[in-house]
Motif scaffolding. Structure first.
Motif, short mmCIF file in Angstrom:
data_model
loop_
_atom_site.label_atom_id
_atom_site.label_comp_id
_atom_site.label_asym_id
_atom_site.label_seq_id
_atom_site.Cartn_x
_atom_site.Cartn_y
_atom_site.Cartn_z
N MET A 41 0.03 15.99 11.16
CA MET A 41 1.04 14.55 11.17
C MET A 41 0.08 13.91 11.38
SD MET A 41 4.72 16.30 12.30
CE MET A 41 5.18 14.86 13.27
N MET A 42 -0.61 13.18 11.96
CA MET A 42 -1.62 12.75 12.91
C MET A 42 -2.61 12.18 11.53
SD MET A 42 -2.56 13.18 16.70
CE MET A 42 -4.04 12.29 16.64
N ILE A 46 -2.46 8.98 9.06
CA ILE A 46 -4.28 7.88 8.93
C ILE A 46 -3.95 7.55 7.42
CG2 ILE A 46 -5.74 7.40 9.19
CD1 ILE A 46 -5.95 9.24 11.84
N THR A 47 -4.05 8.53 6.86
CA THR A 47 -4.22 7.98 5.45
C THR A 47 -2.80 7.37 4.58
OG1 THR A 47 -5.35 10.57 5.06
CG2 THR A 47 -4.11 9.75 3.67
N TYR A 48 -1.99 7.58 5.32
CA TYR A 48 -1.25 6.83 4.63
C TYR A 48 -0.95 5.48 5.30
CZ TYR A 48 2.62 10.68 3.24
OH TYR A 48 3.22 11.54 2.56
N ARG A 49 -1.83 4.81 6.36
CA ARG A 49 -1.82 3.81 7.02
C ARG A 49 -3.21 3.45 5.84
NH1 ARG A 49 -3.77 4.21 12.32
NH2 ARG A 49 -2.11 5.00 12.80
N GLU A 50 -4.09 4.16 5.98
CA GLU A 50 -5.18 3.03 4.54
C GLU A 50 -4.56 2.88 3.72
OE1 GLU A 50 -8.63 6.20 5.30
OE2 GLU A 50 -8.17 6.01 7.57
N LEU A 51 -4.09 4.14 3.02
CA LEU A 51 -3.81 4.03 1.78
C LEU A 51 -2.81 2.39 1.61
CD1 LEU A 51 -2.60 7.15 0.83
CD2 LEU A 51 -4.51 6.32 -0.60
#
Length: 64
Positions: A41-42, A46-51
């Motif tokens: 989940m973490m 992070i992936t969503y935030r970077e995208l």
């Protein structure tokens, strides 16, 4: 954003299937699984935030 998000029938089935799977685990297995799930989940967050930062051009300091 105040409206509760409703799951589709397929997602509700997945939740029930997951709950059944967890019920069959020992306490130790469930604890280990929970740690792995939290890690995933973490990483997803992070992936969503970077995208989103890339999509909104907020990552101008980084090479892509």
């Amino acid at each position: 954003m105040n409206q509760p998000i409703e799951l589709s029938l397929e997602q509700e089935f997945q939740v029930k299937s997951f709950a059944s799977q967890v019920q069959r685990m020992s306490r130790e297995q469930a604890q280990k699984f929970l740690i792995v799930l939290h890690n995933h989940m973490m990483v997803q967050e992070i992936t969503y935030r970077e995208l989103l930062m890339h999509e909104w051009n907020l990552d101008s300091g980084k090479e892509s």
